[in-house]
Design an enzyme around this catalytic site. Structure first.
Site, PDB file in Angstrom:
ATOM      1  N   VAL A  30      39.150  13.361 -27.323  1.00 36.30           N
ATOM      2  CA  VAL A  30      40.325  14.227 -27.398  1.00 36.30           C
ATOM      3  C   VAL A  30      39.928  15.597 -27.926  1.00 36.30           C
ATOM      4  O   VAL A  30      39.104  15.707 -28.834  1.00 36.30           O
ATOM      5  CB  VAL A  30      41.378  13.628 -28.364  1.00 36.30           C
ATOM      6  CG1 VAL A  30      42.624  14.483 -28.403  1.00 36.30           C
ATOM      7  CG2 VAL A  30      41.707  12.206 -28.005  1.00 36.30           C
ATOM      8  N   CYS A  31      40.520  16.641 -27.370  1.00 29.57           N
ATOM      9  CA  CYS A  31      40.433  17.986 -27.932  1.00 29.57           C
ATOM     10  C   CYS A  31      41.840  18.576 -27.896  1.00 29.57           C
ATOM     11  O   CYS A  31      42.816  17.860 -27.677  1.00 29.57           O
ATOM     12  CB  CYS A  31      39.428  18.850 -27.183  1.00 29.57           C
ATOM     13  SG  CYS A  31      39.928  19.328 -25.517  1.00 29.57           S
ATOM     14  N   HIS A  32      41.962  19.855 -28.071  1.00 27.93           N
ATOM     15  CA  HIS A  32      43.283  20.477 -28.107  1.00 27.93           C
ATOM     16  C   HIS A  32      44.030  20.332 -26.780  1.00 27.93           C
ATOM     17  O   HIS A  32      45.172  19.893 -26.752  1.00 27.93           O
ATOM     18  CB  HIS A  32      43.161  21.949 -28.497  1.00 27.93           C
ATOM     19  CG  HIS A  32      44.473  22.664 -28.569  1.00 27.93           C
ATOM     20  ND1 HIS A  32      45.388  22.411 -29.559  1.00 27.93           N
ATOM     21  CD2 HIS A  32      45.028  23.590 -27.761  1.00 27.93           C
ATOM     22  CE1 HIS A  32      46.455  23.165 -29.361  1.00 27.93           C
ATOM     23  NE2 HIS A  32      46.252  23.895 -28.274  1.00 27.93           N
ATOM     24  N   MET A  58      45.557  17.043 -27.448  1.00 23.31           N
ATOM     25  CA  MET A  58      46.533  16.964 -28.538  1.00 23.31           C
ATOM     26  C   MET A  58      47.868  17.583 -28.143  1.00 23.31           C
ATOM     27  O   MET A  58      48.902  17.240 -28.722  1.00 23.31           O
ATOM     28  CB  MET A  58      45.990  17.627 -29.809  1.00 23.31           C
ATOM     29  CG  MET A  58      44.859  16.861 -30.475  1.00 23.31           C
ATOM     30  SD  MET A  58      45.308  15.179 -30.993  1.00 23.31           S
ATOM     31  CE  MET A  58      46.445  15.523 -32.329  1.00 23.31           C
TER      32      MET A  58
END
Length: 67
Positions: A30-32, A58
């Site tokens: 997961v990243c932004h 996210m």
């Protein structure tokens, strides 16, 4: 913020932390927004990990967040 129980490994340091990740369990990356995590997922899969990218990152996460 981050997903509770997650482990922060910046993309630029991922290669240095592979020994900290389990090869026998799926890894959700997961990243932004999903772009950097897509690249990290490719790297992990090429290294033999069971990794998937969380689409939307996210920005799409609707669960709890730790700050």
């Amino acid at each position: 913020g981050h997903i509770p129980g997650s482990k922060l490994i910046p993309l630029g340091t991922l290669a240095n932390h592979l020994d900290e990740l389990p090869k026998e369990q799926p890894i959700v990356v997961v990243c932004h927004s999903g772009g950097r995590s897509a690249r990290a997922t490719q790297h992990l899969v090429q290294a033999g990990y069971k990794a998937v990218n969380m689409a939307g990152g996210m920005l799409s996460w609707r669960g709890p967040v730790e700050r």
